[in-house]
Design a protein around this motif. Sequence first.
Motif, PDB file in Angstrom:
ATOM      1  N   LYS A   1      -0.327   7.021  -1.254  1.00 37.71           N
ATOM      2  CA  LYS A   1      -1.569   6.696  -0.541  1.00 37.71           C
ATOM      3  C   LYS A   1      -1.575   7.334   0.844  1.00 37.71           C
ATOM      4  N   GLY A   2      -1.218   8.613   0.883  1.00 37.74           N
ATOM      5  CA  GLY A   2      -1.344   9.344   2.133  1.00 37.74           C
ATOM      6  C   GLY A   2      -0.193   9.218   3.100  1.00 37.74           C
ATOM      7  N   PHE A  39       8.338  -0.964   1.521  1.00 39.30           N
ATOM      8  CA  PHE A  39       7.311  -0.049   1.057  1.00 39.30           C
ATOM      9  C   PHE A  39       5.906  -0.571   1.380  1.00 39.30           C
ATOM     10  N   ASP A  40       5.790  -1.619   2.147  1.00 36.64           N
ATOM     11  CA  ASP A  40       4.497  -2.235   2.436  1.00 36.64           C
ATOM     12  C   ASP A  40       3.488  -1.206   2.931  1.00 36.64           C
ATOM     13  N   PRO A  41       2.270  -1.219   2.401  1.00 35.56           N
ATOM     14  CA  PRO A  41       1.267  -0.225   2.830  1.00 35.56           C
ATOM     15  C   PRO A  41       0.994  -0.254   4.327  1.00 35.56           C
ATOM     16  N   LEU A  42       1.153  -1.421   4.930  1.00 36.93           N
ATOM     17  CA  LEU A  42       0.881  -1.474   6.371  1.00 36.93           C
ATOM     18  C   LEU A  42       1.970  -0.777   7.177  1.00 36.93           C
ATOM     19  N   TYR A  43       3.176  -0.715   6.652  1.00 43.05           N
ATOM     20  CA  TYR A  43       4.214   0.072   7.328  1.00 43.05           C
ATOM     21  C   TYR A  43       3.956   1.555   7.114  1.00 43.05           C
ATOM     22  N   ARG A  44       3.523   1.864   5.903  1.00 43.40           N
ATOM     23  CA  ARG A  44       3.294   3.280   5.608  1.00 43.40           C
ATOM     24  C   ARG A  44       2.152   3.837   6.453  1.00 43.40           C
ATOM     25  N   SER A  45       1.161   2.980   6.714  1.00 39.15           N
ATOM     26  CA  SER A  45      -0.001   3.480   7.452  1.00 39.15           C
ATOM     27  C   SER A  45       0.190   3.385   8.960  1.00 39.15           C
ATOM     28  N   TYR A  46       1.324   2.920   9.399  1.00 39.93           N
ATOM     29  CA  TYR A  46       1.489   2.642  10.827  1.00 39.93           C
ATOM     30  C   TYR A  46       1.879   3.870  11.640  1.00 39.93           C
TER      31      TYR A  46
END
Lengths: 315, 457
Positions: A115-116, A226-233
């Motif tokens: 997801k980017g 792997f939480d999306p909020l970590y990935r997007s941070y």
Amino acid sequence: MHFALPPRKTSKPPPYLPRSTRLPGLRKTRLKLVALVALVFLALIFLVTQPSSSRHSAPVQRVPRGDPPVVLVTVLDEGKYGRSLTKSVVENRLQYAEKHGYKTLIAKVGDYDLKGAPFTWTAVVAMRHALTKYPDCRYVWFLDSSGFIMNPKLKIEEHVMRPSRLDELMKKDFPVVPPDSIIKTFSHLKGQDVDLVLTQDKGGLSSGSLIVRNGEWAKFFLETWFDPLYRSYNFQKAETHALEHIVQWHPTILARMAIIDQRVINSYSNGDKEAEYKDGDLAVRFPQCPAAGVEACEAETESFVQAWRRAFADS
Amino acid sequence: MSLSRSPSPVPGGGWASPGLNIASGRSSPIPGFTGSTTTPVKWESSRLKRGFGSGYPSFETKNQSFFGRHMRRFSSGLPRFNTSRHYADKEKLGRGRWSVHSVPLLGRIQSIMGRMGRRTKIRLLILLIILLSIYIFYNSPLVYHWRRSLWLGGGQKFVIILGANVGGGVMDWKGAREWAIERDSVRNKKKYVARWGYDLEIVDMSTKKRYAHEWRESWEKVDFVRTTLRKYPKAEWVWWLDLTTVIMEPSYSLQDHIFNHLEKHVYRDINEYNPLNITHPFTDVFLDAESQSPVGDGKASSINLILSQDCSGFNLGSFFVRRSIWTDRLLDIWWDPVAYEQKHMEWEHKEQDALEQLYISQPWIRKHTAFLPQRMINSFPKGACADKGIDPRIHYNEKDRDFLVSMAGCEWGRDCWGEMYSFRELSYYLNRTWWERFKEDFLALIWFKLTGQKVKF
């Protein structure tokens, strides 16, 4: 005036008294006893079968059988490391796995939908995938694609993960992020409770080589990481900094983590004295590698590739 | 004078007096003293009774009546004025007292028991046991301990946390209505807890500097659940309740209502009711079968969090958490600064939204979360979720005797105290005893018909 008389007794009395009940064993006194016992029995059954929420006690955790004992996880990135180096890494993993009966999970960047998020996050998913693919494995060892296993004789479960060995290795009450983080590793942690083993380099925690023990905790840890909020941070170092973050903010993770000396699983090809590779170390990594470019990388790794091939051929 | 039988052992019975044949108390037709060889002593009264001494005893069954048969027993049991005491005691106080006191109580009971037939004894015993059990099981304090004990009733396994004093301290003054809400709510829970042997933990939700100053405001819930689990080591389930809730049916125990048949009541596949349109289950290839399954492992034992969904998603006004390692992890992960920093503008309901976010993104959370139909633990009054009118999945219906009502969102322009009050009264009304029903529905009605006056008994 006379009273009604009782009827006469018969002059021919029957030879025996008639049976009082069908079953002579069940006399009145015994009947009472039987009734009493039955009552107690029923009361016991009532107490035992009473529906209570204790029936739903915590499920017994499934213990993996240890088949295979270790899964080697690597994420390949040909674009960054060049084709020949990548090929050499794959061979290295396969040979080591074959030698000890391990399995490998070799993923390529782009295999998973991030997801980017930066491609380096693939490492985390790949480890999670390894747990799914080999539910009975005992440990997952992630070694990123800029690293070689140099000593084929050492086994992960003996060299690192044996509880008594871990007790010696792990650094207790030790700042998690190098210079002087106020968050320190737990001082009363036992080797058998450790679920995550990793190392530190100068910059902080190193996510290039780490060992996770299979279990519910491992799933929780990897999924949280792997939480999306970590990935997007937009952490500066992506998943490495995310790891530093969760380790420092969440005691349930810190309580299962052991930091060990770098050279046990994560020697560097060049660097400090404590970090630098010496013969006999388990693995070597090249921290400057992807940044320096493909050619420089190949030149740097050349001698090590020959060394591991020799070592594997000898043993 | 010869007697055909030994003198009666009845205390105070004395010797059989000639001519007073009613006093024998035995039912056998005794031929009597007339057959005796000595001259019978005839008393005046007996002579009168016999119609002037016919000399022959008339036949009388001595079984004439209950009283006739038992007269001696009754009379001997009655207190007597005793004058024939020891002559030396003459001047002492207490002479001529009612002499029953002179026979010890135990002796009297013994004698009563002695005279009683075996069958009567057994009957009495059974009656006694029944009465005793009724008392023990319905009235005595023993019920409380029974329900509370871990392996009989299991009440100690449940702790109710009630978040009181919301926003108190810094944000605003508590007025009379706020105090009334708090008092009523606490009383409601206290009664419920006392009835079923649970524990009640009332926590102070007032805005504190500790929370108000940082990002962590409104994450007290998490901290309180954690401290409660530590405070009650025997507790298995913690039930969080907001202040503006009323337990409408105190006669429902949590065990009966939910936990004895947990797997029947909950739904774990959120597609059953999915106001947030969460994609469920996960389909990512890297997840194992259990994480991809819509119901986790499907067993009740793996449920660690039970909540309900209202019209707009998760509702944490009333939810259950079980003591487990999983719960430790959830309570640890629930608040995270990185997540909060990115989302605090969107997250109106803070910890509720954070939980939704976790549920959406974390397979390990989904595996252990279950939902109850909202009306089992969290019915809404008409005013909440009112956009689409009355929804039978959401709103309270007194015909179904819903367990709990939560005035969710009543502080935003609704009358919290008014709603609390009306539901409290409704709960009392619905749970009247048969005696109250008899008085109010029957006697008062008749009185009204007769006199045209409404009365309250």
